[in-house]
Design a protein around this motif. Structure first.
Motif, mmCIF file in Angstrom:
data_model
loop_
_atom_site.group_PDB
_atom_site.id
_atom_site.type_symbol
_atom_site.label_atom_id
_atom_site.label_comp_id
_atom_site.label_asym_id
_atom_site.label_seq_id
_atom_site.Cartn_x
_atom_site.Cartn_y
_atom_site.Cartn_z
ATOM 1 N N LEU A 184 0.850 -1.192 0.000
ATOM 2 C CA LEU A 184 0.000 0.000 0.000
ATOM 3 C C LEU A 184 0.887 1.243 0.000
ATOM 4 N N ASP A 185 0.345 2.351 -0.507
ATOM 5 C CA ASP A 185 1.135 3.577 -0.421
ATOM 6 C C ASP A 185 1.170 4.061 1.030
ATOM 7 N N GLU A 186 2.153 4.902 1.333
ATOM 8 C CA GLU A 186 2.404 5.324 2.713
ATOM 9 C C GLU A 186 1.204 6.040 3.336
ATOM 10 N N GLU A 187 0.546 6.898 2.566
ATOM 11 C CA GLU A 187 -0.612 7.624 3.101
ATOM 12 C C GLU A 187 -1.738 6.676 3.482
ATOM 13 N N ARG A 188 -1.995 5.670 2.644
ATOM 14 C CA ARG A 188 -3.043 4.691 2.959
ATOM 15 C C ARG A 188 -2.680 3.908 4.208
ATOM 16 N N GLN A 189 -1.429 3.496 4.329
ATOM 17 C CA GLN A 189 -0.998 2.775 5.530
ATOM 18 C C GLN A 189 -1.221 3.617 6.779
ATOM 19 N N GLU A 190 -0.866 4.902 6.710
ATOM 20 C CA GLU A 190 -1.043 5.787 7.861
ATOM 21 C C GLU A 190 -2.519 5.941 8.217
ATOM 22 N N ASP A 191 -3.387 6.038 7.214
ATOM 23 C CA ASP A 191 -4.831 6.124 7.469
ATOM 24 C C ASP A 191 -5.326 4.884 8.205
ATOM 25 N N VAL A 192 -4.901 3.721 7.738
ATOM 26 C CA VAL A 192 -5.349 2.455 8.345
ATOM 27 C C VAL A 192 -4.844 2.353 9.780
ATOM 28 N N VAL A 193 -3.585 2.677 10.005
ATOM 29 C CA VAL A 193 -3.017 2.589 11.354
ATOM 30 C C VAL A 193 -3.718 3.562 12.300
ATOM 31 N N LEU A 194 -3.936 4.803 11.848
ATOM 32 C CA LEU A 194 -4.584 5.792 12.713
ATOM 33 C C LEU A 194 -6.023 5.401 13.037
ATOM 34 N N ALA A 195 -6.777 4.997 12.035
ATOM 35 C CA ALA A 195 -8.171 4.586 12.281
ATOM 36 C C ALA A 195 -8.219 3.352 13.178
ATOM 37 N N GLY A 196 -7.372 2.378 12.901
ATOM 38 C CA GLY A 196 -7.340 1.169 13.728
ATOM 39 C C GLY A 196 -6.966 1.481 15.164
ATOM 40 N N TYR A 197 -5.965 2.350 15.334
ATOM 41 C CA TYR A 197 -5.533 2.715 16.686
ATOM 42 C C TYR A 197 -6.644 3.462 17.429
ATOM 43 N N GLU A 198 -7.371 4.302 16.732
ATOM 44 C CA GLU A 198 -8.475 5.019 17.377
ATOM 45 C C GLU A 198 -9.540 4.040 17.863
ATOM 46 N N ALA A 199 -9.858 3.033 17.057
ATOM 47 C CA ALA A 199 -10.830 2.018 17.479
ATOM 48 C C ALA A 199 -10.296 1.223 18.670
ATOM 49 N N MET A 200 -8.995 0.893 18.657
ATOM 50 C CA MET A 200 -8.388 0.189 19.794
ATOM 51 C C MET A 200 -8.477 1.042 21.064
ATOM 52 N N ALA A 201 -8.155 2.322 20.937
ATOM 53 C CA ALA A 201 -8.192 3.227 22.088
ATOM 54 C C ALA A 201 -9.606 3.347 22.644
ATOM 55 N N ASN A 202 -10.594 3.390 21.760
ATOM 56 C CA ASN A 202 -11.981 3.433 22.221
ATOM 57 C C ASN A 202 -12.314 2.195 23.037
ATOM 58 N N SER A 203 -11.846 1.037 22.592
ATOM 59 C CA SER A 203 -12.083 -0.195 23.357
ATOM 60 C C SER A 203 -11.447 -0.114 24.731
ATOM 61 N N ALA A 204 -10.200 0.332 24.778
ATOM 62 C CA ALA A 204 -9.493 0.401 26.055
ATOM 63 C C ALA A 204 -10.150 1.397 27.001
ATOM 64 N N GLU A 205 -10.618 2.515 26.463
ATOM 65 C CA GLU A 205 -11.158 3.576 27.317
ATOM 66 C C GLU A 205 -12.618 3.373 27.697
ATOM 67 N N HIS A 206 -13.418 2.836 26.794
ATOM 68 C CA HIS A 206 -14.865 2.852 27.001
ATOM 69 C C HIS A 206 -15.523 1.495 27.246
ATOM 70 N N ALA A 207 -14.890 0.388 26.873
ATOM 71 C CA ALA A 207 -15.588 -0.899 26.910
ATOM 72 C C ALA A 207 -15.658 -1.526 28.289
ATOM 73 N N TYR A 208 -14.636 -1.308 29.077
ATOM 74 C CA TYR A 208 -14.548 -2.013 30.348
ATOM 75 C C TYR A 208 -14.651 -1.013 31.492
ATOM 76 N N HIS A 209 -15.507 -1.334 32.447
ATOM 77 C CA HIS A 209 -15.859 -0.395 33.505
ATOM 78 C C HIS A 209 -15.243 -0.812 34.846
ATOM 79 N N ASP A 210 -15.043 0.161 35.696
ATOM 80 C CA ASP A 210 -14.635 -0.070 37.077
ATOM 81 C C ASP A 210 -13.399 -0.959 37.197
ATOM 82 N N GLY A 211 -12.408 -0.724 36.352
ATOM 83 C CA GLY A 211 -11.168 -1.473 36.436
ATOM 84 C C GLY A 211 -11.249 -2.901 35.940
ATOM 85 N N GLU A 212 -12.393 -3.268 35.361
ATOM 86 C CA GLU A 212 -12.576 -4.608 34.821
ATOM 87 C C GLU A 212 -11.551 -4.854 33.707
ATOM 88 N N ALA A 213 -10.889 -5.994 33.750
ATOM 89 C CA ALA A 213 -9.939 -6.349 32.691
ATOM 90 C C ALA A 213 -10.706 -6.921 31.509
#
Length: 141
Positions: free
Chosen positions: A43-72
């Protein structure tokens, strides 16, 4: 030994899968693994960066919002490249929460994902959330 593909048969999908604890300090290693895998696709570099940024944002949302009260909990990141289509899914197994009111500086993750991916969708279930992001490209898979 595997049999060669018959002439004209589509190539098998190229896949990526990682499962880790959905905690912020583990996400950079997952982001890096996704970036390394994407680098193998041509893939071209710009497309790779788009995929990594979007994927990382979805990962961060999972880490921040999915699990409550210190639940692993866990987050799964899967990706597949085949026939000019690259699909990345990020799945957690926590409880969906509607976005809270924000001061305008936060709460733009899903908008960012929508703007970076050619198509995106979120599915909220009782047992978690899946964000699916798709990019179309002749060089994906």
């Amino acid at each position: 030994m595997t049999d060669p593909l018959p002439p004209g048969a589509p190539a098998p999908p190229v896949t990526f899968h990682r499962r880790i604890a959905a905690v912020a300090d583990r996400l950079p290693e997952l982001r890096e693994a996704l970036a390394v895998w994407l680098g193998t696709l041509g893939l071209d570099e710009e497309r790779q960066e788009d995929v990594v940024l979007a994927g990382y944002e979805a990962m961060a949302n999972s880490a921040e919002h999915a699990y409550h009260d210190g639940e692993a909990g866990l987050v799964d990141v899967r990706a597949e490249a085949q026939n000019g289509r690259l699909t990345v899914t990020v799945t957690d197994y926590g409880a969906w929460r509607a976005p809270a009111a924000t001061n305008g500086l936060r709460g733009r993750g899903l908008l960012l994902i929508d703007s970076l991916a050619d198509h995106s969708a979120q599915v909220h279930r009782e047992d978690g959330t899946t964000v699916t992001m798709t990019w179309l490209s002749d060089s994906a898979g």
